[in-house]
Design a protein around this motif. Sequence first.
Motif, PDB file in Angstrom:
ATOM      1  N   HIS A 131       0.854  -1.205   0.000  1.00 56.89           N
ATOM      2  CA  HIS A 131       0.000   0.000   0.000  1.00 56.89           C
ATOM      3  C   HIS A 131       0.881   1.242   0.000  1.00 56.89           C
ATOM      4  CE1 HIS A 131       1.144  -0.515   4.225  1.00 56.89           C
ATOM      5  NE2 HIS A 131       0.986   0.804   4.323  1.00 56.89           N
ATOM      6  N   ASP A 133       1.064   5.166   1.968  1.00 58.28           N
ATOM      7  CA  ASP A 133       0.530   5.946   3.092  1.00 58.28           C
ATOM      8  C   ASP A 133       0.316   7.363   2.579  1.00 58.28           C
ATOM      9  OD1 ASP A 133       1.200   3.597   4.367  1.00 58.28           O
ATOM     10  OD2 ASP A 133       2.046   4.574   6.118  1.00 58.28           O
ATOM     11  N   HIS A 187       4.696  -0.112  -0.198  1.00 55.71           N
ATOM     12  CA  HIS A 187       5.415  -0.948   0.758  1.00 55.71           C
ATOM     13  C   HIS A 187       4.449  -1.893   1.450  1.00 55.71           C
ATOM     14  CE1 HIS A 187       3.901   2.530   2.941  1.00 55.71           C
ATOM     15  NE2 HIS A 187       3.805   1.727   3.997  1.00 55.71           N
ATOM     16  N   ARG A 208       3.824   9.734  12.389  1.00 50.66           N
ATOM     17  CA  ARG A 208       3.391  10.529  11.248  1.00 50.66           C
ATOM     18  C   ARG A 208       2.986  11.934  11.674  1.00 50.66           C
ATOM     19  NH1 ARG A 208       0.144   6.196   8.688  1.00 50.66           N
ATOM     20  NH2 ARG A 208       1.393   4.332   8.972  1.00 50.66           N
TER      21      ARG A 208
HETATM   22 FE    FE Z   1       2.407   1.906   5.475  1.00 49.58          FE
END
Ligand code: FE
Length: 211
Positions: A131, A133, A187, A208
């Motif tokens: 996926h 992010d 990743h 994040r």
């Molecule tokens: Fe991720």
Amino acid sequence: MRPPSSLFEPQANCIELAEGFFWLSAFVDTAPLLAQIDLIAAQAAFRHMQVSGGKHMSVAMTNCGPWGWTSSSSGYRYTHTDPLTDRPWPAMPDSFMALAQNAAATAGFENFEPDACLVNRYDSGAALGVHQDRDEQDLGQPIVSVSIGAAATFQVGGLKRSEPLRTLPLHDGDVLVWGGPSRLRFHGLKALKPMAGGLDTRHNLTFRKAK
Ligand code: FE
Ligand code: MD3
């Protein structure tokens, strides 16, 4: 933002595997992190979140910090409160913030101010599909990830799903920093292999800047 490569000298244990993608091997002692994870999970339990289509993830997740990543059958988003309890996510421990900022600075990203920490737990057989992010507002901020416990095989591709994947073994205490042109790389994590002796759990922290 990090200075241009020509002005930046990474430390010995910090390897730049691709532009903006840094591997800090054995960067941190993880025993104190696990103790903090236990405290977080006592307030906001690990759960297998639902994804669109109605399936549940094999990875168990919780969060700490002002914002937490959540998924349901209607999609994913960052929330201030845990949907299971309607209480705010547990505070981000000072030691987590210091670790995230230290790692980011080691990779040349000064002024990293994470406001979300996703805590993943992989039991044997759990995997995370490939996926990107991209739910975070400021893609100029890096993501810092910390591997804890059992080793796992990480997969990293390019900016298009069709690009080939390379694998990287991740061990206890390894930290990855993703920024700049690597921030949106695809990743994932291969299924965790069953192991003897209670070594079959892996945790991962991802820091994040969500908002
Ligand atoms: Fe991720
Ligand atoms: C590359 N977690 O939580 S950490 C995730 O091991 C996630 O739990 C995996 O992917 C895990 O979203 C991989 C490494 C990682 C984290 C964030 C990234 C790699 C990344 C963001 C952009 C590019």
